[in-house]
Design a protein around this motif. Sequence first.
Motif, short mmCIF file in Angstrom:
data_model
loop_
_atom_site.label_atom_id
_atom_site.label_comp_id
_atom_site.label_asym_id
_atom_site.label_seq_id
_atom_site.Cartn_x
_atom_site.Cartn_y
_atom_site.Cartn_z
N LYS A 64 0.82 -1.21 0.00
CA LYS A 64 0.00 0.00 0.00
C LYS A 64 0.86 1.26 0.00
CE LYS A 64 -4.06 -1.91 2.39
NZ LYS A 64 -4.91 -1.83 3.62
N GLY A 65 2.05 1.16 0.56
CA GLY A 65 2.90 2.35 0.72
C GLY A 65 3.65 2.75 -0.53
N GLY A 66 3.72 1.89 -1.54
CA GLY A 66 4.45 2.20 -2.77
C GLY A 66 3.62 1.88 -4.00
N ARG A 67 4.20 2.14 -5.16
CA ARG A 67 3.52 1.85 -6.43
C ARG A 67 4.13 0.60 -7.04
NH1 ARG A 67 3.86 7.60 -9.46
NH2 ARG A 67 2.52 6.48 -10.93
N PHE A 68 4.16 -0.46 -6.25
CA PHE A 68 4.91 -1.64 -6.66
C PHE A 68 4.26 -2.38 -7.82
CE2 PHE A 68 6.89 -0.91 -2.57
CZ PHE A 68 8.21 -1.15 -2.87
N LEU A 69 2.96 -2.30 -7.97
CA LEU A 69 2.33 -2.93 -9.13
C LEU A 69 2.82 -2.26 -10.42
CD1 LEU A 69 0.39 -4.95 -10.34
CD2 LEU A 69 -1.46 -3.28 -10.01
N THR A 70 2.93 -0.93 -10.38
CA THR A 70 3.44 -0.19 -11.55
C THR A 70 4.90 -0.55 -11.80
OG1 THR A 70 1.94 1.66 -11.12
CG2 THR A 70 3.87 2.11 -12.49
N TYR A 71 5.69 -0.62 -10.74
CA TYR A 71 7.11 -0.95 -10.89
C TYR A 71 7.29 -2.34 -11.49
CZ TYR A 71 7.51 2.88 -7.46
OH TYR A 71 7.42 4.07 -6.80
N ILE A 72 6.50 -3.29 -11.01
CA ILE A 72 6.62 -4.66 -11.50
C ILE A 72 6.20 -4.75 -12.96
CG2 ILE A 72 5.67 -6.98 -11.27
CD1 ILE A 72 5.57 -6.53 -8.23
N LEU A 73 5.10 -4.09 -13.31
CA LEU A 73 4.64 -4.13 -14.70
C LEU A 73 5.66 -3.49 -15.64
CD1 LEU A 73 0.84 -3.26 -14.29
CD2 LEU A 73 1.86 -5.49 -14.77
N ASN A 74 6.26 -2.37 -15.21
CA ASN A 74 7.30 -1.74 -16.02
C ASN A 74 8.49 -2.66 -16.21
OD1 ASN A 74 5.79 0.61 -16.22
ND2 ASN A 74 6.83 1.62 -14.52
N THR A 75 8.89 -3.34 -15.13
CA THR A 75 10.04 -4.24 -15.20
C THR A 75 9.74 -5.44 -16.09
OG1 THR A 75 10.58 -3.61 -12.92
CG2 THR A 75 11.71 -5.52 -13.82
N VAL A 76 8.53 -5.98 -15.99
CA VAL A 76 8.16 -7.12 -16.83
C VAL A 76 8.17 -6.71 -18.30
CG1 VAL A 76 6.25 -8.64 -17.45
CG2 VAL A 76 6.82 -8.29 -15.05
N LYS A 77 7.63 -5.54 -18.61
CA LYS A 77 7.61 -5.06 -20.00
C LYS A 77 9.03 -4.93 -20.56
CE LYS A 77 4.97 -1.55 -20.80
NZ LYS A 77 4.50 -0.13 -20.86
N ILE A 78 9.90 -4.29 -19.81
CA ILE A 78 11.28 -4.11 -20.26
C ILE A 78 11.99 -5.45 -20.40
CG2 ILE A 78 13.54 -3.16 -19.61
CD1 ILE A 78 12.02 -0.84 -18.28
N SER A 79 11.80 -6.33 -19.43
CA SER A 79 12.48 -7.63 -19.44
C SER A 79 12.04 -8.47 -20.63
CB SER A 79 12.20 -8.37 -18.13
OG SER A 79 12.66 -7.64 -17.02
N VAL A 80 10.74 -8.52 -20.89
CA VAL A 80 10.23 -9.33 -22.01
C VAL A 80 10.76 -8.81 -23.34
CG1 VAL A 80 8.14 -9.96 -23.28
CG2 VAL A 80 8.18 -10.12 -20.79
N LEU A 81 10.73 -7.50 -23.52
CA LEU A 81 11.22 -6.93 -24.77
C LEU A 81 12.72 -7.16 -24.94
CD1 LEU A 81 9.26 -3.55 -24.87
CD2 LEU A 81 8.92 -5.53 -26.35
N CYS A 82 13.47 -7.03 -23.87
CA CYS A 82 14.92 -7.25 -23.93
C CYS A 82 15.25 -8.71 -24.24
CB CYS A 82 15.59 -6.83 -22.63
SG CYS A 82 15.76 -5.04 -22.43
N VAL A 83 14.51 -9.62 -23.64
CA VAL A 83 14.73 -11.04 -23.92
C VAL A 83 14.43 -11.35 -25.37
CG1 VAL A 83 13.90 -13.36 -23.43
CG2 VAL A 83 14.40 -11.81 -21.54
N ALA A 84 13.31 -10.83 -25.87
CA ALA A 84 12.94 -11.07 -27.28
C ALA A 84 13.99 -10.49 -28.22
CB ALA A 84 11.58 -10.46 -27.57
N GLY A 85 14.44 -9.28 -27.94
CA GLY A 85 15.45 -8.66 -28.79
C GLY A 85 16.78 -9.36 -28.74
#
Length: 280
Positions: A64-85
């Motif tokens: 509740k104290g942070g925006r961790f859902l946003t942080y995790i989604l951003n990290t997943v997006k970057i990680s998936v794209l980097c792995v594919a590339g």
Amino acid sequence: MGKHKKELAGNVITEIILILLALVFLLPVVWMFAQSLKSAEQLTDFKKLFDFPITFRAYVDGWKGGRFLTYILNTVKISVLCVAGTLTSCSLAAFGFAKFQAKGKNILFMVVLSTMMVPTTVTLIPMYNFYSKLHWLNTITPLVLPAFFGASTYNIFLLRQFFAGLPNELGESAQLDGAGWFRIFRSIYLPNAKPALLVVAINQLVFCWNDYMGPLIYLGKPATFTIALGLNAFKGEQGATMDIGPLMAMACITILPVLLLYLFFQKYFVEGVAASGIKG
């Protein structure tokens, strides 16, 4: 029989040493997990690693104290794209170095390998200026784009070694049937390289998940933060409070995907590394 007993004793001693070393390396993780299960009052008792009754209030407060859902989604997006590339660009480059015959190929490969000795900090300012002029700061483009252009020299080397170990006759037979090089690469060599590709994918995913320097340089808005930056920002918001439970709880959530990844794919990871040993 004496030789057998010596070998057995040596193996037992080796296993004991490895177990002790594993416990030493696991101790910080266990301590972090234990702190995440304590109440604010229990955290002041340093004599007990685990204290009962356990509570999950740190996970609730941290989430509740942070925006961790946003942080995790951003990290997943970057990680998936980097792995594919990385899988796309590095496999193509590695296949060319392993199977194509061209003048100066080995020299060019040595030049590519030599880039591993160039520190990242040397290219940091020029790359920052480059992305700044293109107005790509505070976007994921600077973190993702290099992966599509074979930026990971180590992964090119690893895949090249694997492709070099596969028989040339596979491609030659397909050529006789009229298949082009891209068809040979896609339909024959790529399916046989699954263990090495999995190793590359795991390495790249873990690197992107834990990367702190790249996001710190290129991402300045909280809405674009990755989990590494998010944890650091959450630490700053916590200030000098003695209640480190929420921070430890969010750190446990952060490392959980990486631990599960190695837990489920350990067999394939070891097979890929062994199969990608130094070959001509």
